[in-house]
Design a protein around this motif. Structure first.
Motif, mmCIF file in Angstrom:
data_model
loop_
_atom_site.group_PDB
_atom_site.id
_atom_site.type_symbol
_atom_site.label_atom_id
_atom_site.label_comp_id
_atom_site.label_asym_id
_atom_site.label_seq_id
_atom_site.Cartn_x
_atom_site.Cartn_y
_atom_site.Cartn_z
ATOM 1 N N UNK A 262 2.479 -8.986 10.685
ATOM 2 C CA UNK A 262 2.016 -8.478 9.396
ATOM 3 C C UNK A 262 2.193 -6.975 9.279
ATOM 4 N N UNK A 263 2.048 -6.268 10.384
ATOM 5 C CA UNK A 263 2.282 -4.827 10.335
ATOM 6 C C UNK A 263 3.754 -4.575 10.023
ATOM 7 N N UNK B 86 0.494 -12.378 15.285
ATOM 8 C CA UNK B 86 0.099 -12.370 13.876
ATOM 9 C C UNK B 86 -0.073 -10.948 13.363
ATOM 10 N N UNK B 87 -0.823 -10.157 14.150
ATOM 11 C CA UNK B 87 -1.066 -8.775 13.720
ATOM 12 C C UNK B 87 0.242 -7.995 13.668
ATOM 13 N N UNK C 121 -7.688 -9.336 10.589
ATOM 14 C CA UNK C 121 -7.529 -10.497 11.461
ATOM 15 C C UNK C 121 -8.868 -10.887 12.067
ATOM 16 N N UNK D 54 4.413 -5.127 6.378
ATOM 17 C CA UNK D 54 3.567 -4.374 5.459
ATOM 18 C C UNK D 54 4.428 -3.637 4.456
ATOM 19 N N UNK D 55 4.137 -3.860 3.196
ATOM 20 C CA UNK D 55 4.986 -3.256 2.192
ATOM 21 C C UNK D 55 4.485 -1.871 1.784
ATOM 22 N N UNK D 56 5.377 -0.892 1.831
ATOM 23 C CA UNK D 56 5.052 0.437 1.311
ATOM 24 C C UNK D 56 5.539 0.507 -0.121
ATOM 25 N N UNK E 59 -4.169 -18.183 22.370
ATOM 26 C CA UNK E 59 -4.861 -17.532 21.268
ATOM 27 C C UNK E 59 -4.582 -16.035 21.263
ATOM 28 N N UNK F 61 0.838 -1.187 0.000
ATOM 29 C CA UNK F 61 0.000 0.000 0.000
ATOM 30 C C UNK F 61 0.875 1.239 0.000
ATOM 31 N N UNK G 272 -1.081 -15.512 20.034
ATOM 32 C CA UNK G 272 -1.029 -15.755 18.590
ATOM 33 C C UNK G 272 -1.604 -14.574 17.833
ATOM 34 N N UNK G 273 -2.749 -14.070 18.321
ATOM 35 C CA UNK G 273 -3.395 -12.932 17.638
ATOM 36 C C UNK G 273 -2.470 -11.736 17.574
#
Lengths: 241, 94
Positions: free
Chosen positions: B59-60, B55-56, A151, B63-65, B48, A135, B51-52
């Motif tokens: 991915x942050x 995971x978040x 998520x 995150x590809x700029x 859980x 993005x 893990x949540x």
């Protein structure tokens, strides 16, 4: 025009896109020509007050009325119905839906088509979150919200795609017809509902990483109201689909 | 079957199995019965949660700029406007 006999129809819902429309059409026409594809673009304009329809007609003159079709509506009536309206005029066997504000770039469409052909997929969706996707224009806050929201939706809805709210997709025409007639939500929840239902019906779905340039002009809203609406939308889908 | 019903069904079945084991309707080895079983639900919840967040966060981080996409797009917008203006489309100057 193309040996394989496939024709690709783009449904482009517009509202006040007078500034963006010429460029998006230019990019689409260039891409389709360079890839030797049979194409058309159906512009569904919701009575824009800024003269979008006038621009559409001029573009129709430049590119041909068989390529650029203007199918306006009387007022701002929503995305789902815009697609239904556009579908009536589609003469292709594949339908592409995308936004007209440059967040979706036509250069990815050949990749969608290639993946679709390789596996005879029913749906190909662009993803901002996997592979080489990305993005431009999101600060950290926006990324956190987006990732958290994705998520939440993925955990509850288990849709099998990495980008649930994305709206840059290629469908086989009968697949889109079936999905639209069975969805009930509005706005971007509608995009999510389509994916969840597609999974339910057992349609095959593939993903292509895309780059998403957010709001070339100005910032897109993502405040508390939008987040609450999103959570409500996910809950609604969780309990009804 | 809605996603909600699916989830509820899964949770009900696992709960029943858990309570069958906890109240010794099905015999299990002592160490499992005394040490592991009672804390299993809390352990699952915490896992859980971890893990949540993981995971978040992951991915942050990944995150590809894509700045190059933006610049390429800006150039193409200019190119498109010039070409179409020449063909008679009313392009605004902005």
């Amino acid at each position: 025009m193309s040996g394989s006999g496939n024709k690709y129809s783009v449904i482009l819902p517009t509202y006040n896109e007078r500034g963006n429309l010429p460029t998006i059409i230019w990019l689409l026409a260039k891409m389709f020509k360079e890839n030797n594809l049979s194409w058309e673009v159906i512009i569904v304009d919701d009575a824009s007050p800024d003269g979008t329809q006038e621009i559409a007609k001029q573009l129709s003159n430049v590119y041909g009325a068989d390529h650029i079709l203007l199918k306006p509506r009387a007022g701002k009536l929503g995305l789902g119905t815009a697609y239904m309206h556009g579908l009536q005029y589609v003469t292709g066997n594949f339908v592409i839906i995308m936004d007209a504000d440059f967040s979706h770039h036509p250069k990815f469409i050949p990749q969608f088509i290639k993946l679709q052909k390789a596996k005879d997929l029913d749906i190909v969706t662009g993803t901002r979150y996997a592979g080489n996707g990305g993005v431009y224009g999101w600060d950290l806050r926006r990324k956190v919200i987006s990732r958290g929201a994705n998520f939440l939706a993925s955990t509850l809805l288990r849709p099998g795609v990495s980008d649930l709210t994305g709206s840059f997709r290629l469908y086989k025409k009968p697949v889109l017809e079936k999905l639209i007639s069975s969805t009930v939500s509005k706005g971007y929840v509608f995009q999510m509902e389509i994916m969840v239902r597609a999974r339910q019906f057992g349609f095959t779905i593939g993903e292509v990483p895309i780059t998403f340039v957010d709001r070339v002009y100005g910032e897109s809203k993502m405040g508390a109201t939008e987040i609450v609406q999103y959570a409500k939308g996910v809950w609604q889908l969780f309990t009804t689909v | 079957m809605t996603r909600a019903i699916e989830t509820a069904t899964f949770l009900s079945i696992t709960s029943v199995i858990y309570f069958l084991l906890l109240f010794k309707f099905v015999p299990t080895p002592a160490i499992f019965q005394e040490k592991i079983l009672p804390v299993l639900p809390w352990w699952s919840l915490v896992s859980f949660g971890a893990y949540s967040l993981g995971n978040i966060g992951y991915h942050i981080f990944k995150f590809r700029d894509c700045d190059d996409a933006y610049f390429e797009l800006m150039e193409q917008i200019q190119e498109a406007k010039t070409e179409l203006r020449a063909k008679g489309v009313s392009i605004d100057n902005d």
